[in-house]
Design a protein around this motif. Structure first.
Motif, mmCIF file in Angstrom:
data_model
loop_
_atom_site.group_PDB
_atom_site.id
_atom_site.type_symbol
_atom_site.label_atom_id
_atom_site.label_comp_id
_atom_site.label_asym_id
_atom_site.label_seq_id
_atom_site.Cartn_x
_atom_site.Cartn_y
_atom_site.Cartn_z
ATOM 1 N N ASN A 183 0.828 -1.209 0.000
ATOM 2 C CA ASN A 183 0.000 0.000 0.000
ATOM 3 C C ASN A 183 0.865 1.264 0.000
ATOM 4 O OD1 ASN A 183 -2.833 0.969 0.127
ATOM 5 N ND2 ASN A 183 -2.145 1.934 2.029
ATOM 6 N N GLU A 184 1.973 1.211 0.722
ATOM 7 C CA GLU A 184 2.870 2.367 0.761
ATOM 8 C C GLU A 184 3.410 2.703 -0.631
ATOM 9 O OE1 GLU A 184 7.163 3.775 2.705
ATOM 10 O OE2 GLU A 184 6.246 1.873 3.302
ATOM 11 N N VAL A 185 3.831 1.670 -1.360
ATOM 12 C CA VAL A 185 4.360 1.898 -2.707
ATOM 13 C C VAL A 185 3.247 2.363 -3.642
ATOM 14 C CG1 VAL A 185 5.528 0.867 -4.689
ATOM 15 C CG2 VAL A 185 6.194 0.212 -2.371
ATOM 16 N N ILE A 186 2.078 1.777 -3.520
ATOM 17 C CA ILE A 186 0.960 2.155 -4.377
ATOM 18 C C ILE A 186 0.519 3.591 -4.094
ATOM 19 C CG2 ILE A 186 -1.508 1.679 -4.758
ATOM 20 C CD1 ILE A 186 -0.727 -1.312 -4.794
ATOM 21 N N MET A 187 0.546 3.999 -2.843
ATOM 22 C CA MET A 187 0.267 5.398 -2.510
ATOM 23 C C MET A 187 1.299 6.312 -3.171
ATOM 24 S SD MET A 187 -0.800 5.145 1.540
ATOM 25 C CE MET A 187 -0.892 6.923 1.741
ATOM 26 N N TYR A 188 2.556 5.866 -3.175
ATOM 27 C CA TYR A 188 3.608 6.654 -3.814
ATOM 28 C C TYR A 188 3.364 6.755 -5.321
ATOM 29 C CZ TYR A 188 8.089 8.088 -5.682
ATOM 30 O OH TYR A 188 9.060 8.754 -6.383
ATOM 31 N N ILE A 189 2.998 5.635 -5.949
ATOM 32 C CA ILE A 189 2.708 5.639 -7.383
ATOM 33 C C ILE A 189 1.559 6.607 -7.686
ATOM 34 C CG2 ILE A 189 1.782 4.240 -9.282
ATOM 35 C CD1 ILE A 189 3.363 1.865 -8.053
ATOM 36 N N ARG A 190 0.541 6.589 -6.850
ATOM 37 C CA ARG A 190 -0.579 7.520 -7.031
ATOM 38 C C ARG A 190 -0.098 8.967 -6.928
ATOM 39 N NH1 ARG A 190 -5.386 5.777 -7.272
ATOM 40 N NH2 ARG A 190 -5.070 3.931 -5.948
ATOM 41 N N ASN A 191 0.859 9.190 -6.038
ATOM 42 C CA ASN A 191 1.410 10.535 -5.878
ATOM 43 C C ASN A 191 2.221 10.955 -7.109
ATOM 44 O OD1 ASN A 191 1.573 12.786 -4.000
ATOM 45 N ND2 ASN A 191 3.767 12.370 -3.929
ATOM 46 N N VAL A 192 2.895 9.974 -7.739
ATOM 47 C CA VAL A 192 3.621 10.270 -8.982
ATOM 48 C C VAL A 192 2.636 10.700 -10.070
ATOM 49 C CG1 VAL A 192 5.034 9.293 -10.845
ATOM 50 C CG2 VAL A 192 5.557 8.741 -8.455
ATOM 51 N N ILE A 193 1.511 9.993 -10.168
ATOM 52 C CA ILE A 193 0.472 10.372 -11.137
ATOM 53 C C ILE A 193 -0.064 11.771 -10.822
ATOM 54 C CG2 ILE A 193 -1.832 9.810 -12.014
ATOM 55 C CD1 ILE A 193 0.302 7.913 -13.008
ATOM 56 N N LYS A 194 -0.231 12.060 -9.538
ATOM 57 C CA LYS A 194 -0.672 13.398 -9.130
ATOM 58 C C LYS A 194 0.315 14.457 -9.612
ATOM 59 C CE LYS A 194 -1.429 16.184 -4.941
ATOM 60 N NZ LYS A 194 -1.441 16.156 -3.460
ATOM 61 N N GLY A 195 1.611 14.169 -9.494
ATOM 62 C CA GLY A 195 2.627 15.119 -9.936
ATOM 63 C C GLY A 195 2.627 15.320 -11.442
ATOM 64 N N LYS A 214 -2.936 -14.760 -3.226
ATOM 65 C CA LYS A 214 -3.687 -16.023 -3.162
ATOM 66 C C LYS A 214 -4.887 -15.843 -2.234
ATOM 67 C CE LYS A 214 0.166 -17.556 -0.212
ATOM 68 N NZ LYS A 214 1.083 -16.462 -0.599
ATOM 69 N N PRO A 215 -5.807 -16.807 -2.218
ATOM 70 C CA PRO A 215 -7.007 -16.651 -1.391
ATOM 71 C C PRO A 215 -6.715 -16.348 0.079
ATOM 72 C CG PRO A 215 -7.330 -18.454 -2.918
ATOM 73 C CD PRO A 215 -5.903 -18.015 -3.074
ATOM 74 N N SER A 216 -5.600 -16.852 0.593
ATOM 75 C CA SER A 216 -5.309 -16.669 2.018
ATOM 76 C C SER A 216 -4.846 -15.253 2.379
ATOM 77 C CB SER A 216 -4.231 -17.668 2.466
ATOM 78 O OG SER A 216 -3.027 -17.465 1.747
ATOM 79 N N ASN A 217 -4.402 -14.476 1.382
ATOM 80 C CA ASN A 217 -3.944 -13.117 1.725
ATOM 81 C C ASN A 217 -4.666 -12.009 0.973
ATOM 82 O OD1 ASN A 217 -2.795 -13.111 -0.867
ATOM 83 N ND2 ASN A 217 -0.718 -13.460 -0.138
ATOM 84 N N VAL A 218 -5.590 -12.365 0.059
ATOM 85 C CA VAL A 218 -6.204 -11.336 -0.778
ATOM 86 C C VAL A 218 -7.057 -10.359 0.019
ATOM 87 C CG1 VAL A 218 -8.229 -12.754 -1.391
ATOM 88 C CG2 VAL A 218 -7.480 -10.921 -2.914
ATOM 89 N N GLU A 219 -7.777 -10.847 1.043
ATOM 90 C CA GLU A 219 -8.644 -9.946 1.808
ATOM 91 C C GLU A 219 -7.826 -8.878 2.525
ATOM 92 O OE1 GLU A 219 -12.229 -10.027 5.163
ATOM 93 O OE2 GLU A 219 -11.163 -11.875 4.651
ATOM 94 N N GLU A 220 -6.731 -9.299 3.133
ATOM 95 C CA GLU A 220 -5.854 -8.350 3.825
ATOM 96 C C GLU A 220 -5.308 -7.298 2.861
ATOM 97 O OE1 GLU A 220 -1.525 -8.352 6.115
ATOM 98 O OE2 GLU A 220 -2.601 -10.238 5.799
ATOM 99 N N ILE A 221 -4.901 -7.755 1.688
ATOM 100 C CA ILE A 221 -4.367 -6.840 0.672
ATOM 101 C C ILE A 221 -5.439 -5.850 0.217
ATOM 102 C CG2 ILE A 221 -3.545 -6.735 -1.732
ATOM 103 C CD1 ILE A 221 -2.072 -9.427 -1.100
ATOM 104 N N MET A 222 -6.627 -6.361 -0.045
ATOM 105 C CA MET A 222 -7.699 -5.521 -0.582
ATOM 106 C C MET A 222 -8.280 -4.569 0.457
ATOM 107 S SD MET A 222 -7.873 -6.052 -3.756
ATOM 108 C CE MET A 222 -9.373 -5.130 -4.028
ATOM 109 N N ASN A 223 -8.003 -4.794 1.725
ATOM 110 C CA ASN A 223 -8.496 -3.892 2.769
ATOM 111 C C ASN A 223 -7.666 -2.624 2.897
ATOM 112 O OD1 ASN A 223 -10.767 -5.283 3.608
ATOM 113 N ND2 ASN A 223 -9.663 -6.499 5.133
ATOM 114 N N GLU A 224 -6.535 -2.566 2.198
ATOM 115 C CA GLU A 224 -5.690 -1.369 2.268
ATOM 116 C C GLU A 224 -6.325 -0.207 1.496
ATOM 117 O OE1 GLU A 224 -3.038 -0.818 4.040
ATOM 118 O OE2 GLU A 224 -2.847 -2.848 4.852
ATOM 119 N N SER A 225 -5.964 0.995 1.874
ATOM 120 C CA SER A 225 -6.643 2.195 1.372
ATOM 121 C C SER A 225 -6.490 2.435 -0.121
ATOM 122 C CB SER A 225 -6.122 3.422 2.124
ATOM 123 O OG SER A 225 -4.724 3.613 1.873
ATOM 124 N N ASP A 226 -5.332 2.127 -0.675
ATOM 125 C CA ASP A 226 -5.062 2.521 -2.062
ATOM 126 C C ASP A 226 -4.924 1.365 -3.033
ATOM 127 O OD1 ASP A 226 -4.050 5.686 -2.666
ATOM 128 O OD2 ASP A 226 -4.405 5.125 -0.599
#
Length: 248
Positions: A183-195, A214-226
């Protein structure tokens, strides 16, 4: 509101018969989901999968394409060919294409321009190697790749593009960035697009995470803000597993 997109990338796997059977199996189980459902498959089965997915919410994408419409490019597939068979998406700049087939930021940009011209929705992949991550270069690498891919892309077209952050060290290795790291990197990528454009535009862009999802970690990943979805390799090759990912 950004609609999540769960995309399977089959890479060099599956036969045409297996692919058709897969689509038939998942259609009833993903019907009515709020998630955009996508399967990206080898060229030889795309037409059959488009036909198999008709009447459903399953979309079909290619794993790559050339930036010319036609010409002396033996073994390549053009956007004109993909458009003719009603392909919805195309993956551009996947790390395996960059690593094994000399894909560059320049060629990704040329393909991106052409995909938009033909109204094929592009998924642009970015991500760092393990050495680059350990050298604290993750953000620098992603910034260079985004700026290269989006060179001379009109602001009105940006929201049509999906970005997939795929740390190379996590693809097919079983290793996964923690949901917070991704999520931290994806937030940064979004900030690059903003720039490059503005905040309103950056907030419209969907950014996926890819790398041993995979099914065991997708929910945790998808719960992140960005994080707006996942680009999935191995776990997309079995119908039951892919349905679990979509219905996280």
């Amino acid at each position: 509101m950004r609609i999540p997109i769960i995309a399977g990338n089959w890479k060099m796997n599956m036969t045409i018969k297996e692919g058709i059977e897969f689509i038939g199996k998942i259609k009833p189980s993903v019907k009515g989901t709020d998630v955009e459902v996508l399967i990206c498959a080898p060229y030889v089965m795309l037409k059959d999968l488009v036909e198999a997915a008709k009447g459903s919410n399953v979309k079909i994408g290619a794993e790559n394409m050339h930036y010319e419409e036609k010409g002396a490019f033996t073994g390549e597939i053009s956007p004109l060919m993909l458009k003719e068979i009603d392909v919805d998406y195309v993956i551009l700049g996947h790390s395996e294409r960059r690593q094994y087939y000399n894909e560059t930021d320049e060629t990704v940009n040329k393909k991106l321009v052409k995909a938009l011209e033909f109204k094929i929705s592009p998924i642009v992949c970015v991500g760092e190697t393990l050495d680059q991550r350990e050298g604290d270069l993750t953000k620098d690498v992603c910034k260079v790749q985004i700026e290269g891919a989006f060179n001379n892309i009109n602001q009105d077209d940006v929201e049509k593009i999906v970005i997939a952050y795929e740390p190379i060290w996590a693809i097919g290795t079983g290793k996964t960035a923690t949901s917070e790291e991704a999520n931290e990197v994806i937030m940064y990528i979004r900030n690059v697009i903003k720039g490059l454009y503005d905040e309103e535009t950056s907030e419209k862009v969907r950014i996926q995470y890819g790398g041993s999802v995979k099914p065991s970690n997708v929910e945790e990943i998808m719960n992140e803000s960005d994080i707006d979805g996942a680009l999935v390799g191995g776990a997309s090759l079995k119908a039951d597993s892919f349905v679990e990912l979509v219905n996280f």
